[in-house]
Write a protein that holds these residues in place. Sequence first.
Motif, mmCIF file in Angstrom:
data_model
loop_
_atom_site.group_PDB
_atom_site.id
_atom_site.type_symbol
_atom_site.label_atom_id
_atom_site.label_comp_id
_atom_site.label_asym_id
_atom_site.label_seq_id
_atom_site.Cartn_x
_atom_site.Cartn_y
_atom_site.Cartn_z
ATOM 1 N N TRP A 91 0.843 -1.196 0.000
ATOM 2 C CA TRP A 91 0.000 0.000 0.000
ATOM 3 C C TRP A 91 0.883 1.253 0.000
ATOM 4 O O TRP A 91 0.639 2.210 -0.699
ATOM 5 C CB TRP A 91 -0.916 -0.017 1.232
ATOM 6 C CG TRP A 91 -1.816 1.184 1.283
ATOM 7 C CD1 TRP A 91 -3.056 1.301 0.724
ATOM 8 C CD2 TRP A 91 -1.523 2.444 1.891
ATOM 9 N NE1 TRP A 91 -3.561 2.564 0.948
ATOM 10 C CE2 TRP A 91 -2.638 3.280 1.661
ATOM 11 C CE3 TRP A 91 -0.442 2.947 2.608
ATOM 12 C CZ2 TRP A 91 -2.695 4.599 2.132
ATOM 13 C CZ3 TRP A 91 -0.497 4.252 3.070
ATOM 14 C CH2 TRP A 91 -1.618 5.066 2.825
ATOM 15 N N PRO A 104 -9.037 -7.028 -12.474
ATOM 16 C CA PRO A 104 -8.920 -5.621 -12.050
ATOM 17 C C PRO A 104 -8.022 -5.433 -10.828
ATOM 18 O O PRO A 104 -7.379 -4.393 -10.689
ATOM 19 C CB PRO A 104 -10.374 -5.222 -11.728
ATOM 20 C CG PRO A 104 -11.228 -6.231 -12.419
ATOM 21 C CD PRO A 104 -10.423 -7.484 -12.556
ATOM 22 N N ASP A 105 -7.967 -6.438 -9.949
ATOM 23 C CA ASP A 105 -7.148 -6.254 -8.747
ATOM 24 C C ASP A 105 -5.703 -6.720 -8.957
ATOM 25 O O ASP A 105 -4.936 -6.800 -8.013
ATOM 26 C CB ASP A 105 -7.778 -6.994 -7.562
ATOM 27 C CG ASP A 105 -7.929 -8.485 -7.829
ATOM 28 O OD1 ASP A 105 -7.639 -8.911 -8.974
ATOM 29 O OD2 ASP A 105 -8.330 -9.214 -6.911
#
Lengths: 269, 266
Positions: free
Chosen positions: A4, A65-66
């Motif tokens: 992240w 998409p991820d």
Amino acid sequence: MTSWKIAAAWWAAAPLFAQWINYPSPGIPRLPDGRPNLSAPAPRTADGHPSLAGIWQLEPAPCAPDAIAACGGDYRGGREFGNIGVRLPGGLPYQPWAADLVKKRTADLGKDDPVAWCKPAGALRLWTYPPYRKILQMPDVMVILSERDVTYRQIFTDGRLLPKAPSPSWNGYSVGKWQGNDFVVETVGLREGTWLDRNGSPITEGAKMTEKVRRTNFGNLEIDVTIDDPKAYTKPWTVRLHQLLVPDTELLDYYCNDNEKDSAHAIGK
Amino acid sequence: MPIGRITLVVTLTLCAPAWAQWLNYPTDGIPRLPDGKPNLNAPAPRTADGKPDLSGLWEPVGPSSSSFVGNSERDPQFQDIAKEIKGGLPLQPWAADLLKARLAANSKDDPDSRCQPLGPIKMHLHPYPRRIIQTPGLLVILFERDTAYRQIFTDGRALPLDPQPSFNGYSTGKWERDTLVVETIGFKDGTWLDVRGTPLTDAARVTERFRRPSFGKLEIAITVDDPKAYTKPWTIQVNQSFAADTDLLEFVCLENERDRAHLTEK
């Protein structure tokens, strides 16, 4: 948490080069919300032919998409980059020696791929390489600028004939003409030792390449590429390369040979 | 060895047809004299919007003491960019020391000899031909040397505030009457401006003024404003001539490259 943080750092870093790559493409049709209207009709030049001009990328291989980052982020390759015949039933019609060569090159993990050594990709692979390409359409010449290695290819449209004894080169010698809305390009003089894909599909000096390029609408380009190379293939074969317009961006300077530290580690297995 | 020379010339002439189809194709739409030769003194062409059209194939012309390498004329400024500057370049002390060190090392780290990009200034002086393509909003220079290109945006955009450093930098151009004025920033540190090793830093701003005074002539005045490396801006002039009835060949520096291993300091 770490990934992240990396993603956050990446986005925070983006404005550093945003002036370069986020410049709105002038003169493209837009929807009421300002986004490019990629379904608008293909534009035309003053002489009435479709205009192929724009920045294009090969349709990227499917990706969840991820998992975009794992698929290469904004550097996603299309399936034909790995295997130019990936959509052909039964694959490419290799001559036996060519099939053996591809098997060997694949077993060697592609370590002798010319592009891994910062050599040119060749005319066909300029279409399938993940970095973008920009088409410039002039009355007498079509030019393809490739982000990969800041290199280009010329296609002459001034009516000249193909040379009888071309000097072999990575891009070959190309002439193009319009047949209705199709731009038809013939290429000879391709250099032996060029790889057509990551698998190492070969091409020989006797090869003739034909490309039929069609802009189906503003955002889409279809290129039917036919390779006629009886030395390496048992019959001519045709693949369709689907290119998508990439609006509001620009080519960056990508030099393979700048600070190149990879080739020493290309050892096969 | 007059006989040997004649034999050599005959051999070269015999070889020519092998690539003649590529190189001897007559350039379409250029003004010609009654005998068919290109009329290089004709007026410069203009584009539909009335601006001079810089398009065409160009080769450098040396100012006074040109030499030839094969069939390429060499501008002495390619070797030494200060050749025509009286009193030499206004180098900052560290830049003078760096140039001295590069010369002492026989310029062996010249990016050119390592197949690295040369940047726009040295590319203007490179002996191989280049083709300018002028489109509305964009001027592109295609170089024979390493089959590379450079883009100059003429669509009115401003220079970026914080460009990504690159070999070519970021270039925008606009017309001042018949002169295309190109501003470039965003150079990668460490560029060499000539074979000797005259430096350019990432602080540089380069202004190029392109003029086509006749069909066959291109003049480029280049001003380098790089306060990190120079105590004041300086300007050089590059002249190029139109190369008719020929085309760019594919030159790939890394192809069968065997020179690098032999580069030594002395």
